[in-house]
Design a protein around this motif. Structure first.
Motif, PDB file in Angstrom:
ATOM      1  N   PRO A  22     -26.162  10.134 -36.231  1.00  0.00           N
ATOM      2  CA  PRO A  22     -25.478  11.180 -35.932  1.00  0.00           C
ATOM      3  C   PRO A  22     -25.805  12.177 -34.790  1.00  0.00           C
ATOM      4  N   HIS A  23     -27.273  12.383 -35.342  1.00  0.00           N
ATOM      5  CA  HIS A  23     -28.508  13.030 -34.651  1.00  0.00           C
ATOM      6  C   HIS A  23     -28.887  12.502 -33.286  1.00  0.00           C
ATOM      7  N   LEU A  24     -28.347  11.423 -32.976  1.00  0.00           N
ATOM      8  CA  LEU A  24     -29.463  11.047 -31.498  1.00  0.00           C
ATOM      9  C   LEU A  24     -28.586  12.213 -30.629  1.00  0.00           C
ATOM     10  N   ARG A  25     -30.247  12.207 -29.762  1.00  0.00           N
ATOM     11  CA  ARG A  25     -30.120  13.342 -28.946  1.00  0.00           C
ATOM     12  C   ARG A  25     -29.773  13.137 -27.239  1.00  0.00           C
ATOM     13  N   GLY A  66     -26.017  12.045 -27.445  1.00  0.00           N
ATOM     14  CA  GLY A  66     -25.005  11.765 -29.076  1.00  0.00           C
ATOM     15  C   GLY A  66     -23.934  11.076 -28.816  1.00  0.00           C
ATOM     16  N   THR A  67     -23.441  10.849 -27.430  1.00  0.00           N
ATOM     17  CA  THR A  67     -22.228   9.967 -27.366  1.00  0.00           C
ATOM     18  C   THR A  67     -22.028   8.519 -26.700  1.00  0.00           C
ATOM     19  N   VAL A  68     -21.129   8.257 -27.230  1.00  0.00           N
ATOM     20  CA  VAL A  68     -21.460   6.623 -26.895  1.00  0.00           C
ATOM     21  C   VAL A  68     -20.535   6.519 -24.932  1.00  0.00           C
ATOM     22  N   HIS A  69     -20.920   6.314 -24.662  1.00  0.00           N
ATOM     23  CA  HIS A  69     -20.128   5.922 -23.173  1.00  0.00           C
ATOM     24  C   HIS A  69     -19.883   4.418 -22.634  1.00  0.00           C
ATOM     25  N   ILE A  70     -18.713   3.441 -23.296  1.00  0.00           N
ATOM     26  CA  ILE A  70     -18.737   2.270 -22.825  1.00  0.00           C
ATOM     27  C   ILE A  70     -17.721   2.249 -21.257  1.00  0.00           C
ATOM     28  N   ALA A  71     -17.991   1.147 -20.710  1.00  0.00           N
ATOM     29  CA  ALA A  71     -18.116   1.024 -19.694  1.00  0.00           C
ATOM     30  C   ALA A  71     -16.646   0.204 -19.662  1.00  0.00           C
ATOM     31  N   PRO A  72     -15.126   0.535 -19.669  1.00  0.00           N
ATOM     32  CA  PRO A  72     -14.259   0.097 -19.352  1.00  0.00           C
ATOM     33  C   PRO A  72     -14.207  -1.655 -19.033  1.00  0.00           C
ATOM     34  N   PRO A  73     -13.034  -2.178 -19.311  1.00  0.00           N
ATOM     35  CA  PRO A  73     -12.918  -3.349 -19.296  1.00  0.00           C
ATOM     36  C   PRO A  73     -12.965  -3.332 -17.790  1.00  0.00           C
ATOM     37  N   ASP A  74     -13.665  -4.618 -16.167  1.00  0.00           N
ATOM     38  CA  ASP A  74     -13.460  -4.917 -15.522  1.00  0.00           C
ATOM     39  C   ASP A  74     -13.928  -3.814 -14.255  1.00  0.00           C
ATOM     40  N   ARG A  75     -14.573  -2.824 -14.889  1.00  0.00           N
ATOM     41  CA  ARG A  75     -15.532  -1.626 -14.519  1.00  0.00           C
ATOM     42  C   ARG A  75     -17.080  -1.522 -14.224  1.00  0.00           C
ATOM     43  N   HIS A  76     -17.883  -1.519 -12.993  1.00  0.00           N
ATOM     44  CA  HIS A  76     -18.896  -1.490 -13.660  1.00  0.00           C
ATOM     45  C   HIS A  76     -19.105  -0.042 -13.751  1.00  0.00           C
ATOM     46  N   GLU A 172     -33.508  -4.442 -36.983  1.00  0.00           N
ATOM     47  CA  GLU A 172     -34.678  -3.311 -36.934  1.00  0.00           C
ATOM     48  C   GLU A 172     -34.493  -2.494 -34.612  1.00  0.00           C
ATOM     49  N   ILE A 173     -33.797  -2.728 -34.564  1.00  0.00           N
ATOM     50  CA  ILE A 173     -33.881  -1.975 -33.168  1.00  0.00           C
ATOM     51  C   ILE A 173     -33.338  -0.780 -33.072  1.00  0.00           C
ATOM     52  N   ALA A 174     -32.764  -0.393 -34.553  1.00  0.00           N
ATOM     53  CA  ALA A 174     -31.803   1.305 -34.309  1.00  0.00           C
ATOM     54  C   ALA A 174     -32.951   2.108 -34.337  1.00  0.00           C
ATOM     55  N   ALA A 175     -34.011   1.559 -36.103  1.00  0.00           N
ATOM     56  CA  ALA A 175     -35.083   2.361 -35.922  1.00  0.00           C
ATOM     57  C   ALA A 175     -36.437   2.099 -35.169  1.00  0.00           C
ATOM     58  N   VAL A 176     -36.432   1.414 -34.030  1.00  0.00           N
ATOM     59  CA  VAL A 176     -37.921   1.440 -32.921  1.00  0.00           C
ATOM     60  C   VAL A 176     -36.487   2.519 -31.821  1.00  0.00           C
ATOM     61  N   VAL A 177     -35.397   2.362 -31.930  1.00  0.00           N
ATOM     62  CA  VAL A 177     -35.059   2.908 -30.811  1.00  0.00           C
ATOM     63  C   VAL A 177     -34.751   5.219 -30.575  1.00  0.00           C
ATOM     64  N   ARG A 178     -34.709   5.289 -32.135  1.00  0.00           N
ATOM     65  CA  ARG A 178     -35.111   6.413 -32.644  1.00  0.00           C
ATOM     66  C   ARG A 178     -36.508   7.315 -32.645  1.00  0.00           C
ATOM     67  N   GLY A 179     -36.969   5.700 -32.996  1.00  0.00           N
ATOM     68  CA  GLY A 179     -39.084   6.370 -32.996  1.00  0.00           C
ATOM     69  C   GLY A 179     -38.980   6.921 -30.934  1.00  0.00           C
ATOM     70  N   LEU A 180     -38.224   5.749 -30.899  1.00  0.00           N
ATOM     71  CA  LEU A 180     -38.612   5.574 -28.992  1.00  0.00           C
ATOM     72  C   LEU A 180     -38.486   7.048 -28.600  1.00  0.00           C
ATOM     73  N   VAL A 181     -36.602   7.887 -28.871  1.00  0.00           N
ATOM     74  CA  VAL A 181     -35.902   8.654 -29.004  1.00  0.00           C
ATOM     75  C   VAL A 181     -36.751  10.287 -29.489  1.00  0.00           C
ATOM     76  N   GLU A 182     -37.525  10.234 -29.961  1.00  0.00           N
ATOM     77  CA  GLU A 182     -37.867  11.220 -30.160  1.00  0.00           C
ATOM     78  C   GLU A 182     -39.998  11.469 -29.599  1.00  0.00           C
ATOM     79  N   ASP A 183     -39.899  10.275 -29.863  1.00  0.00           N
ATOM     80  CA  ASP A 183     -41.666   9.886 -28.589  1.00  0.00           C
ATOM     81  C   ASP A 183     -41.121  10.144 -26.637  1.00  0.00           C
ATOM     82  N   LYS A 184     -40.318  10.616 -26.665  1.00  0.00           N
ATOM     83  CA  LYS A 184     -39.923  10.101 -25.014  1.00  0.00           C
ATOM     84  C   LYS A 184     -39.373  11.586 -24.546  1.00  0.00           C
ATOM     85  N   ARG A 185     -38.778  12.507 -25.910  1.00  0.00           N
ATOM     86  CA  ARG A 185     -39.055  14.422 -25.661  1.00  0.00           C
ATOM     87  C   ARG A 185     -40.627  14.972 -25.441  1.00  0.00           C
ATOM     88  N   GLN A 186     -40.715  14.215 -25.856  1.00  0.00           N
ATOM     89  CA  GLN A 186     -42.165  15.226 -26.180  1.00  0.00           C
ATOM     90  C   GLN A 186     -42.837  15.312 -24.503  1.00  0.00           C
TER      91      GLN A 186
END
Length: 186
Positions: A22-25, A66-76, A172-186
């Motif tokens: 719930p705390h993705l930055r 922390g918000t998921v923005h989804i492309a609407p159908p038929d729109r880039h 396994e992807i989510a755990a790697v993403v969480r680690g990358l987000v923390e690393d890239k904030r440094q």
């Protein structure tokens, strides 16, 4: 972070999003190929699988961490350098709209080395050109392991570019993403 999926992707995106916590930055952008002839319920479906707010992207809104923005159908869906979201009905790219390639290229331009692109299950090759753009700007590219993907076309095309940093089973992807987000904030 930008995610692309097609066939089998609602399940794949749900698994990935549920593992992000719930705390993705960082903002999350999702291109899921959907049939434009039907009203979409993807935001409602995915919101049941994650604690993050999930919504269809709106033209001119600002990306929110922390918000998921989804492309609407038929729109880039495109992201500007200022985090402003743009929706476009310009030409199909590789026979699809929304296009993962266009999203990934815009995320690469907006976030440079902080960009993360993730290609999940799907048919075709959408996303392969875009992962090159992310990698060339110093970003990180993740692909679902084609061997474990419901449909291997999109992740295999991404892996075939040589630009993928991590090839992982979906779980396994989510755990790697969480680690990358923390690393890239440094």
């Amino acid at each position: 972070m930008a995610i692309a999926s097609s066939a089998g992707g609602v399940h794949g995106a749900g698994v990935l999003l549920s593992g992000l916590g719930p705390h993705l930055r960082v903002p999350v952008f999702l291109v899921q190929h959907l049939d434009p002839r039907h009203r979409t319920v993807i935001a409602e479906v995915l919101s049941r699988r994650t604690e993050l707010p999930v919504k269809l992207a709106e033209h001119g809104e600002r990306a929110r961490p922390g918000t998921v923005h989804i492309a609407p159908p038929d729109r880039h869906l495109l992201v500007g350098p200022d985090g402003m979201l743009w929706l476009s009905d310009s030409a199909l790219v590789h026979f699809v709209r929304p296009s993962a390639d266009l999203l990934f290229e815009s995320v690469a331009g907006a976030y440079g080395p902080r960009a993360i692109a993730c290609v999940l299950t799907g048919t075709g090759c959408d996303g392969a050109m875009g992962v090159d753009a992310v990698k060339s700007r110093g970003g990180t590219v993740i692909a679902q392991d084609p061997e474990t993907a419901e449909f291997s076309g999109m992740p295999q095309a991404a892996v075939g570019t040589g630009a993928v940093d991590f090839v992982l089973p979906l779980e396994e992807i989510a755990a790697v993403v969480r680690g990358l987000v923390e690393d890239k904030r440094q």
